[in-house]
Design a protein around this motif. Structure first.
Motif, PDB file in Angstrom:
ATOM      1  N   ASN A 152      17.824  56.587  50.447  1.00  0.00           N
ATOM      2  CA  ASN A 152      16.810  57.590  50.788  1.00  0.00           C
ATOM      3  C   ASN A 152      16.384  58.361  49.537  1.00  0.00           C
ATOM      4  N   ASN A 153      15.088  58.377  49.264  1.00  0.00           N
ATOM      5  CA  ASN A 153      14.578  59.054  48.058  1.00  0.00           C
ATOM      6  C   ASN A 153      13.928  60.395  48.381  1.00  0.00           C
ATOM      7  N   ASP A 154      14.375  61.025  49.458  1.00  0.00           N
ATOM      8  CA  ASP A 154      13.793  62.307  49.853  1.00  0.00           C
ATOM      9  C   ASP A 154      13.936  63.309  48.709  1.00  0.00           C
ATOM     10  N   ASP A 155      12.874  64.090  48.478  1.00  0.00           N
ATOM     11  CA  ASP A 155      12.923  65.061  47.386  1.00  0.00           C
ATOM     12  C   ASP A 155      12.880  66.499  47.885  1.00  0.00           C
ATOM     13  N   ASP A 156      13.043  66.680  49.193  1.00  0.00           N
ATOM     14  CA  ASP A 156      13.046  68.038  49.737  1.00  0.00           C
ATOM     15  C   ASP A 156      14.482  68.559  49.796  1.00  0.00           C
ATOM     16  N   ASP A 157      14.730  69.694  49.146  1.00  0.00           N
ATOM     17  CA  ASP A 157      16.096  70.216  49.047  1.00  0.00           C
ATOM     18  C   ASP A 157      16.706  70.559  50.399  1.00  0.00           C
ATOM     19  N   GLU A 158      15.878  71.036  51.323  1.00  0.00           N
ATOM     20  CA  GLU A 158      16.403  71.408  52.639  1.00  0.00           C
ATOM     21  C   GLU A 158      16.889  70.170  53.402  1.00  0.00           C
ATOM     22  N   VAL A 159      16.164  69.084  53.277  1.00  0.00           N
ATOM     23  CA  VAL A 159      16.563  67.826  53.916  1.00  0.00           C
ATOM     24  C   VAL A 159      17.843  67.290  53.275  1.00  0.00           C
ATOM     25  N   LEU A 160      17.884  67.322  51.947  1.00  0.00           N
ATOM     26  CA  LEU A 160      19.068  66.831  51.229  1.00  0.00           C
ATOM     27  C   LEU A 160      20.300  67.681  51.548  1.00  0.00           C
ATOM     28  N   LEU A 161      20.116  68.985  51.662  1.00  0.00           N
ATOM     29  CA  LEU A 161      21.226  69.881  51.998  1.00  0.00           C
ATOM     30  C   LEU A 161      21.769  69.553  53.390  1.00  0.00           C
ATOM     31  N   ALA A 162      20.864  69.350  54.338  1.00  0.00           N
ATOM     32  CA  ALA A 162      21.281  69.004  55.702  1.00  0.00           C
ATOM     33  C   ALA A 162      22.025  67.668  55.718  1.00  0.00           C
ATOM     34  N   MET A 163      21.554  66.704  54.923  1.00  0.00           N
ATOM     35  CA  MET A 163      22.223  65.404  54.862  1.00  0.00           C
ATOM     36  C   MET A 163      23.637  65.537  54.292  1.00  0.00           C
ATOM     37  N   ALA A 164      23.756  66.308  53.211  1.00  0.00           N
ATOM     38  CA  ALA A 164      25.075  66.517  52.590  1.00  0.00           C
ATOM     39  C   ALA A 164      26.050  67.142  53.586  1.00  0.00           C
ATOM     40  N   GLU A 165      25.548  68.065  54.389  1.00  0.00           N
ATOM     41  CA  GLU A 165      26.402  68.740  55.367  1.00  0.00           C
ATOM     42  C   GLU A 165      26.802  67.793  56.500  1.00  0.00           C
ATOM     43  N   GLU A 166      25.830  67.039  57.030  1.00  0.00           N
ATOM     44  CA  GLU A 166      26.106  66.121  58.151  1.00  0.00           C
ATOM     45  C   GLU A 166      27.132  65.052  57.759  1.00  0.00           C
ATOM     46  N   LEU A 167      26.990  64.496  56.562  1.00  0.00           N
ATOM     47  CA  LEU A 167      27.870  63.404  56.146  1.00  0.00           C
ATOM     48  C   LEU A 167      29.327  63.848  56.011  1.00  0.00           C
ATOM     49  N   GLY A 168      29.542  65.118  55.781  1.00  0.00           N
ATOM     50  CA  GLY A 168      30.900  65.627  55.639  1.00  0.00           C
ATOM     51  C   GLY A 168      31.728  65.531  56.910  1.00  0.00           C
ATOM     52  N   VAL A 169      31.064  65.418  58.056  1.00  0.00           N
ATOM     53  CA  VAL A 169      31.781  65.332  59.339  1.00  0.00           C
ATOM     54  C   VAL A 169      31.506  63.994  60.021  1.00  0.00           C
ATOM     55  N   LEU A 196      12.967  59.909  59.936  1.00  0.00           N
ATOM     56  CA  LEU A 196      13.651  60.010  58.649  1.00  0.00           C
ATOM     57  C   LEU A 196      12.731  59.631  57.494  1.00  0.00           C
ATOM     58  N   LYS A 197      11.667  58.860  57.820  1.00  0.00           N
ATOM     59  CA  LYS A 197      10.734  58.410  56.776  1.00  0.00           C
ATOM     60  C   LYS A 197       9.396  59.150  56.846  1.00  0.00           C
ATOM     61  N   ASN A 198       9.274  60.076  57.781  1.00  0.00           N
ATOM     62  CA  ASN A 198       7.990  60.741  58.006  1.00  0.00           C
ATOM     63  C   ASN A 198       7.619  61.666  56.844  1.00  0.00           C
ATOM     64  N   GLU A 199       6.327  61.816  56.593  1.00  0.00           N
ATOM     65  CA  GLU A 199       5.873  62.717  55.518  1.00  0.00           C
ATOM     66  C   GLU A 199       6.098  64.179  55.872  1.00  0.00           C
ATOM     67  N   ASP A 200       6.185  64.478  57.146  1.00  0.00           N
ATOM     68  CA  ASP A 200       6.393  65.857  57.611  1.00  0.00           C
ATOM     69  C   ASP A 200       7.855  66.258  57.395  1.00  0.00           C
ATOM     70  N   ILE A 201       8.062  67.254  56.539  1.00  0.00           N
ATOM     71  CA  ILE A 201       9.424  67.696  56.204  1.00  0.00           C
ATOM     72  C   ILE A 201      10.187  68.130  57.450  1.00  0.00           C
ATOM     73  N   GLN A 202       9.526  68.841  58.345  1.00  0.00           N
ATOM     74  CA  GLN A 202      10.208  69.349  59.536  1.00  0.00           C
ATOM     75  C   GLN A 202      10.706  68.209  60.421  1.00  0.00           C
ATOM     76  N   LEU A 203       9.934  67.137  60.505  1.00  0.00           N
ATOM     77  CA  LEU A 203      10.364  65.979  61.292  1.00  0.00           C
ATOM     78  C   LEU A 203      11.564  65.290  60.640  1.00  0.00           C
ATOM     79  N   ARG A 204      11.527  65.174  59.303  1.00  0.00           N
ATOM     80  CA  ARG A 204      12.672  64.561  58.608  1.00  0.00           C
ATOM     81  C   ARG A 204      13.923  65.409  58.799  1.00  0.00           C
ATOM     82  N   LEU A 205      13.758  66.720  58.706  1.00  0.00           N
ATOM     83  CA  LEU A 205      14.881  67.642  58.877  1.00  0.00           C
ATOM     84  C   LEU A 205      15.454  67.535  60.288  1.00  0.00           C
ATOM     85  N   ASN A 206      14.566  67.457  61.254  1.00  0.00           N
ATOM     86  CA  ASN A 206      14.976  67.317  62.649  1.00  0.00           C
ATOM     87  C   ASN A 206      15.811  66.054  62.849  1.00  0.00           C
ATOM     88  N   SER A 207      15.392  64.968  62.214  1.00  0.00           N
ATOM     89  CA  SER A 207      16.095  63.701  62.363  1.00  0.00           C
ATOM     90  C   SER A 207      17.444  63.727  61.647  1.00  0.00           C
TER      91      SER A 207
END
Length: 256
Positions: free
Chosen positions: A56-73, A18-29
């Motif tokens: 979390n201060n993530d600035d990647d929109d894809e990560v933030l979008l995934a977080m918004a979706e996950e939290l809804g359920v 969740l803290k990794n610099e690699d966007i794909q790893l953050r997205l995976n988590s």
């Protein structure tokens, strides 16, 4: 790593990702948040994971979008509806970001959570969140707030309902066209929760203002809501309020 069963996937690795610099790893988590939550248990999810996500201060929109979706359920993972309010802070933060699709998903998740919350929790936690967004310094917060009124209003005490109607009226006259567009888009949903006397006075006043807006896009969105409002009004009120607007716009279109 892909061959390891998900329940055995090292939780520490997921949290580190969740803290990794690699966007794909953050997205995976982020997409494995439910796995992390199940491993932590409900109490640690409430006290550790959700606050971590809120900060979390993530600035990647894809990560933030995934977080918004996950939290809804996520209600089952924090201990059920009696603890649903702990999910509001990270979603409130996501309602303010610049990217529209992230804000829209955060609003959608807030509506999903709010629809399940207990009435007293809506009054104590959800409505204050709505008021903060509606009064937000950033226009993005005010845009997001418009999509939450129909969830908050039915549970509000009478005095608070009066305040919410006034607040929506202010959003309909906001300095920023983007906010007025959001108010026009969501007016029908809000109107469906408002009592008949206030519908005829307050809501129709907002509708009239929006149909006279100096921005074409705001006026068009307001007119698109005619059908939704028409279903809520008595026939004579439709003739008085809705029909003139439709006639006026059809004449404008004809002239154009």
């Amino acid at each position: 790593m892909a061959m390891i069963d998900e329940p055995l996937y090292p939780i520490a690795v997921l949290i580190d990702e969740l803290k990794n610099e690699d966007i794909q790893l953050r997205l995976n988590s982020i997409r494995k948040l439910s796995t992390i939550a199940r491993a932590l248990g409900e109490e640690r999810t409430r006290k550790e994971l959700i606050p971590f996500l809120s900060e979390n201060n993530d600035d990647d929109d894809e990560v933030l979008l995934a977080m918004a979706e996950e939290l809804g359920v996520f209600i089952p993972y924090v201990g059920g509806v009696e603890h649903a309010n702990v999910l509001l802070p990270p979603l409130e933060t996501l309602c303010i970001v610049e990217e529209t699709c992230v804000r829209d998903k955060a609003v959608e998740s807030l509506c999903r959570i709010g629809a399940q919350m207990r009435e007293q929790d809506l009054v104590e936690f959800f409505i204050p969140l709505l008021k903060r967004l509606a009064a937000g310094e950033w226009f993005t917060a005010r845009v997001s707030s418009c999509g939450l009124f129909h969830i908050a209003y039915p549970s509000a005490p009478e005095a608070l309902k009066t305040e919410l109607r006034a607040l929506y009226g202010q959003l309909c006259q906001d300095d920023m066209p983007m906010v007025r567009r959001s108010a026009a888009t969501n007016l029908g949903k809000f109107a469906a929760t408002v009592e008949a006397p206030h519908l005829k006075v307050d809501i129709m006043s907002m509708f009239d203002d929006l149909t006279r807006d100096d921005q074409d896009s705001v006026r068009l969105l307001a007119v698109e809501g005619c059908a939704a409002l028409g279903k809520l009004l008595e026939p004579q009120d439709c003739v008085a309020h809705i029909l003139p607007v439709i006639v006026n716009f059809s004449q404008v279109d004809h002239v154009l």
